[in-house]
Design a protein around this motif. Structure first.
Motif, PDB file in Angstrom:
ATOM      1  N   GLY A 130       0.814  -1.209   0.000  1.00  0.00           N
ATOM      2  CA  GLY A 130       0.000   0.000   0.000  1.00  0.00           C
ATOM      3  C   GLY A 130       0.845   1.256   0.000  1.00  0.00           C
ATOM      4  N   ALA A 131       1.932   1.255   0.771  1.00  0.00           N
ATOM      5  CA  ALA A 131       2.829   2.414   0.800  1.00  0.00           C
ATOM      6  C   ALA A 131       3.483   2.629  -0.558  1.00  0.00           C
ATOM      7  N   GLU A 132       3.951   1.551  -1.169  1.00  0.00           N
ATOM      8  CA  GLU A 132       4.622   1.673  -2.465  1.00  0.00           C
ATOM      9  C   GLU A 132       3.652   2.125  -3.557  1.00  0.00           C
ATOM     10  N   MET A 133       2.398   1.660  -3.479  1.00  0.00           N
ATOM     11  CA  MET A 133       1.382   2.127  -4.416  1.00  0.00           C
ATOM     12  C   MET A 133       1.185   3.633  -4.302  1.00  0.00           C
ATOM     13  N   ALA A 134       1.070   4.124  -3.074  1.00  0.00           N
ATOM     14  CA  ALA A 134       0.860   5.551  -2.853  1.00  0.00           C
ATOM     15  C   ALA A 134       2.046   6.363  -3.348  1.00  0.00           C
ATOM     16  N   ILE A 135       3.248   5.883  -3.085  1.00  0.00           N
ATOM     17  CA  ILE A 135       4.448   6.595  -3.526  1.00  0.00           C
ATOM     18  C   ILE A 135       4.474   6.700  -5.048  1.00  0.00           C
ATOM     19  N   ALA A 136       4.147   5.599  -5.730  1.00  0.00           N
ATOM     20  CA  ALA A 136       4.122   5.605  -7.194  1.00  0.00           C
ATOM     21  C   ALA A 136       3.045   6.546  -7.726  1.00  0.00           C
ATOM     22  N   ASP A 137       1.874   6.536  -7.103  1.00  0.00           N
ATOM     23  CA  ASP A 137       0.774   7.385  -7.560  1.00  0.00           C
ATOM     24  C   ASP A 137       1.095   8.867  -7.354  1.00  0.00           C
ATOM     25  N   LEU A 138       1.666   9.209  -6.236  1.00  0.00           N
ATOM     26  CA  LEU A 138       1.999  10.598  -5.952  1.00  0.00           C
ATOM     27  C   LEU A 138       3.009  11.146  -6.955  1.00  0.00           C
ATOM     28  N   GLU A 139       3.978  10.315  -7.350  1.00  0.00           N
ATOM     29  CA  GLU A 139       4.947  10.775  -8.343  1.00  0.00           C
ATOM     30  C   GLU A 139       4.306  10.879  -9.726  1.00  0.00           C
ATOM     31  N   ALA A 140       3.466   9.893 -10.091  1.00  0.00           N
ATOM     32  CA  ALA A 140       2.800   9.924 -11.389  1.00  0.00           C
ATOM     33  C   ALA A 140       1.886  11.141 -11.521  1.00  0.00           C
ATOM     34  N   GLU A 141       1.304  11.576 -10.406  1.00  0.00           N
ATOM     35  CA  GLU A 141       0.403  12.727 -10.419  1.00  0.00           C
ATOM     36  C   GLU A 141       1.145  14.056 -10.292  1.00  0.00           C
ATOM     37  N   GLY A 142       2.453  13.995 -10.149  1.00  0.00           N
ATOM     38  CA  GLY A 142       3.230  15.211 -10.016  1.00  0.00           C
ATOM     39  C   GLY A 142       3.098  15.891  -8.670  1.00  0.00           C
ATOM     40  N   VAL A 143       2.646  15.150  -7.659  1.00  0.00           N
ATOM     41  CA  VAL A 143       2.430  15.725  -6.331  1.00  0.00           C
ATOM     42  C   VAL A 143       3.699  15.682  -5.493  1.00  0.00           C
ATOM     43  N   ALA A 144       4.355  14.535  -5.469  1.00  0.00           N
ATOM     44  CA  ALA A 144       5.527  14.372  -4.607  1.00  0.00           C
ATOM     45  C   ALA A 144       6.425  13.269  -5.147  1.00  0.00           C
ATOM     46  N   ARG A 145       7.712  13.449  -4.932  1.00  0.00           N
ATOM     47  CA  ARG A 145       8.673  12.386  -5.207  1.00  0.00           C
ATOM     48  C   ARG A 145       9.232  11.943  -3.859  1.00  0.00           C
ATOM     49  N   ILE A 146       8.798  10.778  -3.435  1.00  0.00           N
ATOM     50  CA  ILE A 146       9.159  10.263  -2.114  1.00  0.00           C
ATOM     51  C   ILE A 146      10.224   9.181  -2.261  1.00  0.00           C
ATOM     52  N   THR A 147      11.296   9.342  -1.520  1.00  0.00           N
ATOM     53  CA  THR A 147      12.357   8.328  -1.495  1.00  0.00           C
ATOM     54  C   THR A 147      12.178   7.486  -0.243  1.00  0.00           C
ATOM     55  N   PRO A 148      11.762   6.217  -0.402  1.00  0.00           N
ATOM     56  CA  PRO A 148      11.513   5.394   0.788  1.00  0.00           C
ATOM     57  C   PRO A 148      12.798   4.773   1.331  1.00  0.00           C
ATOM     58  N   MET A 149      12.880   4.672   2.634  1.00  0.00           N
ATOM     59  CA  MET A 149      13.960   3.944   3.299  1.00  0.00           C
ATOM     60  C   MET A 149      13.314   2.730   3.946  1.00  0.00           C
ATOM     61  N   HIS A 150      13.451   1.559   3.308  1.00  0.00           N
ATOM     62  CA  HIS A 150      12.788   0.343   3.770  1.00  0.00           C
ATOM     63  C   HIS A 150      13.586  -0.337   4.876  1.00  0.00           C
ATOM     64  N   ARG A 151      12.861  -0.846   5.864  1.00  0.00           N
ATOM     65  CA  ARG A 151      13.461  -1.701   6.886  1.00  0.00           C
ATOM     66  C   ARG A 151      12.491  -2.847   7.179  1.00  0.00           C
ATOM     67  N   ASP A 152      13.029  -4.073   7.294  1.00  0.00           N
ATOM     68  CA  ASP A 152      12.236  -5.265   7.606  1.00  0.00           C
ATOM     69  C   ASP A 152      12.716  -5.839   8.934  1.00  0.00           C
ATOM     70  N   PRO A 153      12.005  -5.588  10.028  1.00  0.00           N
ATOM     71  CA  PRO A 153      12.419  -6.122  11.329  1.00  0.00           C
ATOM     72  C   PRO A 153      12.240  -7.629  11.457  1.00  0.00           C
ATOM     73  N   GLY A 154      11.565  -8.256  10.506  1.00  0.00           N
ATOM     74  CA  GLY A 154      11.390  -9.700  10.539  1.00  0.00           C
ATOM     75  C   GLY A 154      10.535 -10.200  11.686  1.00  0.00           C
ATOM     76  N   GLY A 155       9.711  -9.318  12.248  1.00  0.00           N
ATOM     77  CA  GLY A 155       8.876  -9.719  13.376  1.00  0.00           C
ATOM     78  C   GLY A 155       9.636  -9.829  14.681  1.00  0.00           C
ATOM     79  N   CYS A 156      10.911  -9.411  14.704  1.00  0.00           N
ATOM     80  CA  CYS A 156      11.722  -9.461  15.933  1.00  0.00           C
ATOM     81  C   CYS A 156      11.577  -8.138  16.668  1.00  0.00           C
ATOM     82  N   GLN A 157      11.081  -8.198  17.864  1.00  0.00           N
ATOM     83  CA  GLN A 157      10.704  -7.001  18.597  1.00  0.00           C
ATOM     84  C   GLN A 157      11.855  -6.012  18.730  1.00  0.00           C
TER      85      GLN A 157
END
Length: 367
Positions: free
Chosen positions: A26-53
């Motif tokens: 959902g986040a990646e969809m929104a980021i792509a849509d915002l750039e396609a619409e000329g609203v924002a260019r968002i650079t995501p910094m992904h982190r995967d905690p793997g479910g480890c608290q």
């Protein structure tokens, strides 16, 4: 075009990976849509905690130390609570897109997911109006399970319902035999199920399909339906979004992005969160968390969830609650509120306990 960096902290691996994968999609969809619409260019910094608290704290710190002011993420309440002290130290803002158990309001969080008066209370009140005498409670052994079942117990007991059993499973545990055996023995009419991930799957698959009690859930979405197969048939869930609500074009596009091809509440709420954040940054003219939050609260927002307004005091989104039944692998809407309902995280405006002869609630029946 507005430019900004954004932290995304979702467990796309580990015991509740399906939920994290849906939210990240959902986040990646929104980021792509915002750039396609000329609203924002968002650079995501992904982190995967793997479910480890413990990883949530360290990974959030990495993102904030890199100068990123906003983070969208966390699935479980444990993870959110581990992130909050880091956000407080670094002045960051978390946009939390998941349903949760309430009883929290922190200056460094925007609560975009459903609060108890959006899920547990309307779900139980609908069932209580139908007449229930015996209930069993089962949940994952962490704050979501503890608190949702505490609320359920209080609401049910106040309505005169007997709690005939209660059991908690360690997060990710798939040994549900004792709970299944107890349910067969005590024969409740309803089971309030607050299990997540593999525990939820194992439990539902372990229950017999014949003469099973009515299963209620506040966190079952389309994100992990595939793993249930026919075991989820008849389950009743509550939330602020289900695939059946559409819009159809959004659901069709989400099917191309979601790992399981389904548009869930986790995906839709995260999508709405990123778009609302980007719009608020644009209006504020800065990424400063305080200014962005004020901009987010200044006006209602049209989202895939419907109209959403963020309360400047509780920091929670007003959402439209829905109740749905799982039939043949799809959720069918049973009832919906006629308008968004302000979140009541501390349940200070709790409605009277619903009884069988009570008047209809604020949820309207969907024909």
């Amino acid at each position: 075009m507005q430019k900004m960096d954004l932290g995304l902290v979702f467990s796309t691996s580990g015991p509740y990976a399906a939920l994290g994968q849906a939210a990240r999609a959902g986040a990646e969809m929104a980021i792509a849509d915002l750039e396609a619409e000329g609203v924002a260019r968002i650079t995501p910094m992904h982190r995967d905690p793997g479910g480890c608290q413990q990883n949530y704290e360290t990974m959030t710190a990495e993102i904030l130390r890199a100068g990123v002011a906003h983070v969208v993420g966390a699935i479980t309440s444990w993870s959110r609570k581990d992130m909050i002290p880091v956000l407080e130290r670094h002045g960051g803002l978390l946009w939390y897109p998941c349903p949760y158990e309430g009883f929290e309001s922190n200056d460094h969080v925007v609560y975009m997911g459903a609060a108890p008066n959006h899920h547990m209370i309307p779900l139980l009140d609908r069932i209580l109006r139908q007449g229930v005498q015996r209930a069993y409670l089962v949940g994952s052994n962490y704050v979501w399970g503890w608190e949702t079942l505490r609320l359920a117990r209080e609401r049910l007991v106040a309505a005169g319902v007997e709690i005939v059993g209660e059991r908690f499973l360690p997060l990710g545990d798939t040994d549900c035999n004792r709970a299944v055996t107890e349910i067969a023995s005590v024969r409740p009419e309803i089971v309030m199920n607050s299990l997540i991930g593999p525990s939820n799957v194992a439990f539902l698959r372990g229950l017999p399909t014949q003469d099973r009690p009515k299963i209620l859930s506040c966190n079952q979405t389309e994100a992990d339906l595939d793993s249930l197969g026919d075991a989820g048939e008849g389950l009743i869930s509550a939330g602020s979004f289900f695939e059946a609500l559409g819009p159809d074009a959004f659901v069709a596009r989400a099917a191309q992005s979601a790992p399981n091809g389904r548009c869930s509440g986790f995906l839709a709420t995260t999508y709405a969160s990123v778009r609302l954040l980007a719009d608020s940054v644009r209006r504020a003219g800065t990424t400063s968390p305080r200014a962005v939050f004020e901009a987010a609260c200044a006006r209602p927002h049209d989202t895939v969830l419907g109209p959403v307004a963020v309360d400047p005091v509780t920091r929670h989104a007003a959402l439209t609650p829905h109740i749905a039944a799982l039939r043949s692998g799809r959720f069918e809407i049973l009832a919906s509120a006629s308008a968004p309902i302000p979140a009541d995280p501390y349940l200070i405006n709790l409605p009277p306990v619903a009884m069988r002869t009570a008047e209809p609630s604020t949820l309207r029946i969907v024909q």
